[in-house]
Design a protein around this motif. Sequence first.
Motif, PDB file in Angstrom:
ATOM      1  N   SER A  87       0.850  -1.191   0.000  1.00  0.00           N
ATOM      2  CA  SER A  87       0.000   0.000   0.000  1.00  0.00           C
ATOM      3  C   SER A  87       0.884   1.238   0.000  1.00  0.00           C
ATOM      4  CB  SER A  87      -0.934   0.016   1.213  1.00  0.00           C
ATOM      5  OG  SER A  87      -0.190   0.139   2.410  1.00  0.00           O
ATOM      6  N   ARG A  88       0.343   2.293  -0.597  1.00  0.00           N
ATOM      7  CA  ARG A  88       1.056   3.570  -0.631  1.00  0.00           C
ATOM      8  C   ARG A  88       0.053   4.686  -0.393  1.00  0.00           C
ATOM      9  NH1 ARG A  88       3.712   5.010  -5.892  1.00  0.00           N
ATOM     10  NH2 ARG A  88       2.743   3.182  -6.848  1.00  0.00           N
ATOM     11  N   LEU A  89       0.515   5.761   0.222  1.00  0.00           N
ATOM     12  CA  LEU A  89      -0.309   6.935   0.441  1.00  0.00           C
ATOM     13  C   LEU A  89       0.211   8.058  -0.452  1.00  0.00           C
ATOM     14  CD1 LEU A  89      -2.608   8.143   2.139  1.00  0.00           C
ATOM     15  CD2 LEU A  89      -0.890   8.844   3.807  1.00  0.00           C
ATOM     16  N   ILE A  90      -0.667   8.637  -1.255  1.00  0.00           N
ATOM     17  CA  ILE A  90      -0.281   9.709  -2.172  1.00  0.00           C
ATOM     18  C   ILE A  90      -1.134  10.930  -1.864  1.00  0.00           C
ATOM     19  CG2 ILE A  90      -0.064  10.428  -4.574  1.00  0.00           C
ATOM     20  CD1 ILE A  90       0.092   7.490  -5.366  1.00  0.00           C
ATOM     21  N   LEU A  91      -0.489  12.046  -1.530  1.00  0.00           N
ATOM     22  CA  LEU A  91      -1.168  13.299  -1.243  1.00  0.00           C
ATOM     23  C   LEU A  91      -0.795  14.335  -2.288  1.00  0.00           C
ATOM     24  CD1 LEU A  91      -0.509  13.571   2.614  1.00  0.00           C
ATOM     25  CD2 LEU A  91      -2.476  12.538   1.458  1.00  0.00           C
ATOM     26  N   THR A  92      -1.761  15.144  -2.677  1.00  0.00           N
ATOM     27  CA  THR A  92      -1.472  16.180  -3.660  1.00  0.00           C
ATOM     28  C   THR A  92      -2.496  17.291  -3.519  1.00  0.00           C
ATOM     29  OG1 THR A  92      -0.971  16.588  -5.994  1.00  0.00           O
ATOM     30  CG2 THR A  92      -2.910  15.225  -5.509  1.00  0.00           C
ATOM     31  N   THR A  93      -2.314  18.358  -4.271  1.00  0.00           N
ATOM     32  CA  THR A  93      -3.306  19.432  -4.382  1.00  0.00           C
ATOM     33  C   THR A  93      -3.652  19.600  -5.847  1.00  0.00           C
ATOM     34  OG1 THR A  93      -1.577  21.126  -4.532  1.00  0.00           O
ATOM     35  CG2 THR A  93      -2.449  20.638  -2.331  1.00  0.00           C
ATOM     36  N   GLY A  94      -4.816  20.149  -6.110  1.00  0.00           N
ATOM     37  CA  GLY A  94      -5.237  20.345  -7.489  1.00  0.00           C
ATOM     38  C   GLY A  94      -6.728  20.122  -7.636  1.00  0.00           C
ATOM     39  N   VAL A  95      -7.197  20.144  -8.858  1.00  0.00           N
ATOM     40  CA  VAL A  95      -8.604  19.854  -9.131  1.00  0.00           C
ATOM     41  C   VAL A  95      -8.787  18.348  -9.014  1.00  0.00           C
ATOM     42  CG1 VAL A  95     -10.465  20.024 -10.826  1.00  0.00           C
ATOM     43  CG2 VAL A  95      -8.733  21.840 -10.686  1.00  0.00           C
ATOM     44  N   PRO A  96      -9.673  17.882  -8.127  1.00  0.00           N
ATOM     45  CA  PRO A  96      -9.732  16.448  -7.799  1.00  0.00           C
ATOM     46  C   PRO A  96      -9.778  15.507  -8.989  1.00  0.00           C
ATOM     47  CG  PRO A  96     -11.053  17.658  -6.236  1.00  0.00           C
ATOM     48  CD  PRO A  96     -10.590  18.657  -7.259  1.00  0.00           C
ATOM     49  N   HIS A  97     -10.693  15.709  -9.944  1.00  0.00           N
ATOM     50  CA  HIS A  97     -10.813  14.726 -11.025  1.00  0.00           C
ATOM     51  C   HIS A  97      -9.562  14.681 -11.890  1.00  0.00           C
ATOM     52  CE1 HIS A  97     -12.080  18.231 -13.484  1.00  0.00           C
ATOM     53  NE2 HIS A  97     -11.661  17.516 -14.505  1.00  0.00           N
ATOM     54  N   ARG A  98      -8.933  15.839 -12.090  1.00  0.00           N
ATOM     55  CA  ARG A  98      -7.703  15.860 -12.899  1.00  0.00           C
ATOM     56  C   ARG A  98      -6.579  15.110 -12.204  1.00  0.00           C
ATOM     57  NH1 ARG A  98      -7.682  22.289 -14.466  1.00  0.00           N
ATOM     58  NH2 ARG A  98      -9.552  22.278 -15.796  1.00  0.00           N
ATOM     59  N   GLU A  99      -6.459  15.305 -10.897  1.00  0.00           N
ATOM     60  CA  GLU A  99      -5.375  14.648 -10.160  1.00  0.00           C
ATOM     61  C   GLU A  99      -5.597  13.148 -10.050  1.00  0.00           C
ATOM     62  OE1 GLU A  99      -2.691  16.270  -9.605  1.00  0.00           O
ATOM     63  OE2 GLU A  99      -3.659  18.094 -10.346  1.00  0.00           O
ATOM     64  N   ILE A 100      -6.858  12.728  -9.897  1.00  0.00           N
ATOM     65  CA  ILE A 100      -7.155  11.290  -9.857  1.00  0.00           C
ATOM     66  C   ILE A 100      -6.775  10.645 -11.183  1.00  0.00           C
ATOM     67  CG2 ILE A 100      -9.018   9.578  -9.737  1.00  0.00           C
ATOM     68  CD1 ILE A 100     -10.441  11.552  -7.789  1.00  0.00           C
ATOM     69  N   LEU A 101      -7.164  11.276 -12.280  1.00  0.00           N
ATOM     70  CA  LEU A 101      -6.850  10.740 -13.611  1.00  0.00           C
ATOM     71  C   LEU A 101      -5.345  10.731 -13.851  1.00  0.00           C
ATOM     72  CD1 LEU A 101      -9.689  12.518 -15.609  1.00  0.00           C
ATOM     73  CD2 LEU A 101      -9.483  10.055 -15.226  1.00  0.00           C
ATOM     74  N   ARG A 102      -4.665  11.782 -13.395  1.00  0.00           N
ATOM     75  CA  ARG A 102      -3.217  11.860 -13.569  1.00  0.00           C
ATOM     76  C   ARG A 102      -2.522  10.742 -12.788  1.00  0.00           C
ATOM     77  NH1 ARG A 102      -0.885  16.699 -14.573  1.00  0.00           N
ATOM     78  NH2 ARG A 102      -2.472  17.774 -13.308  1.00  0.00           N
ATOM     79  N   ALA A 103      -2.951  10.531 -11.546  1.00  0.00           N
ATOM     80  CA  ALA A 103      -2.341   9.490 -10.719  1.00  0.00           C
ATOM     81  C   ALA A 103      -2.614   8.105 -11.305  1.00  0.00           C
ATOM     82  CB  ALA A 103      -2.885   9.574  -9.289  1.00  0.00           C
ATOM     83  N   ALA A 104      -3.825   7.892 -11.804  1.00  0.00           N
ATOM     84  CA  ALA A 104      -4.160   6.596 -12.408  1.00  0.00           C
ATOM     85  C   ALA A 104      -3.287   6.330 -13.622  1.00  0.00           C
ATOM     86  CB  ALA A 104      -5.633   6.561 -12.798  1.00  0.00           C
TER      87      ALA A 104
END
Length: 295
Positions: A87-104
């Motif tokens: 498991s890993r924990l990833i924290l970021t800031t930004g527009v939620p849907h864009r950051e989720i898609l970017r991380a995926a």
Amino acid sequence: MFKKILLATSGAPSTFGAARVAFDMARRYGAEVLVFNVMGVPTKAFSQVVNDVRTGEEIVVDDEYRSWVEEELKSTFEKQIETVEYSRLILTTGVPHREILRAARDNDVDLIVMGASSGDSSVYRKGYPGSTLQRVAKAARCPVMTVHRETASYWGGFGNIVFATDFSKQAKSAFKFALSSAKELDCDLTVLHALDISGKVLDQNEIEDRLIEARARIRETYDLDGFKNVDIEVWEGVPYVEIVKMARERSADLIVMAHHSHELDPEKARIGSTMEQVILRAGCPVVSVSKPDKV
């Protein structure tokens, strides 16, 4: 099949059901869970001052705040984290849907797991999933699993998958995911078409003719590739009602559907009304498939 699962969570109770499913899947199938949290939306480009996703309040994201959020998430999901090997924990800031898609995309995940709420409880009263889910489901190149109700978060492994089709172009990608899941996880598959007769007055003979035609169309459209643990069902009624009823009757662990119907351009389409209602009412997780990339 599932090597990396991205759990998009705000840490709010509305996401606990999704977390239970994501961690249980990871434990059963040896996958890695990426616990992903967007702390806030920057008030200006690259600014440390952000609007909190849950409260809307302005906060300064410095090392101290980041550490606090990290500890909160670790504490919230402590028991689940202990049950998985990776498991890993990833924290970021930004527009939620864009950051989720970017991380995926950056982490090449096989599945995104989310709650249906964007953090605003009013979305339940209005009867549609939150805007973050809408945008993620539209653009994600991997399937997106939604867990709306806490009762839908029980996960006992795959036993029965219901694939609901409207014969749209996007449904073919959803079928590939449903069939490959059923094969790889050795479970039963129900292929369902709900003939929409809501608001229509049809002769019973006409209804029965359409049911026979739809059953034949399923066999012509979807190649089962020798898979035997499958049932083909065609029911008439209001589509979302029939899909939820079928899932309940079969004690389904998962419902798989195309992200949308009718609109063939996935860049323009939103989650279809049938998908919305199934997400809100189903007693099991629902997977939305938009693009064929990772099915």
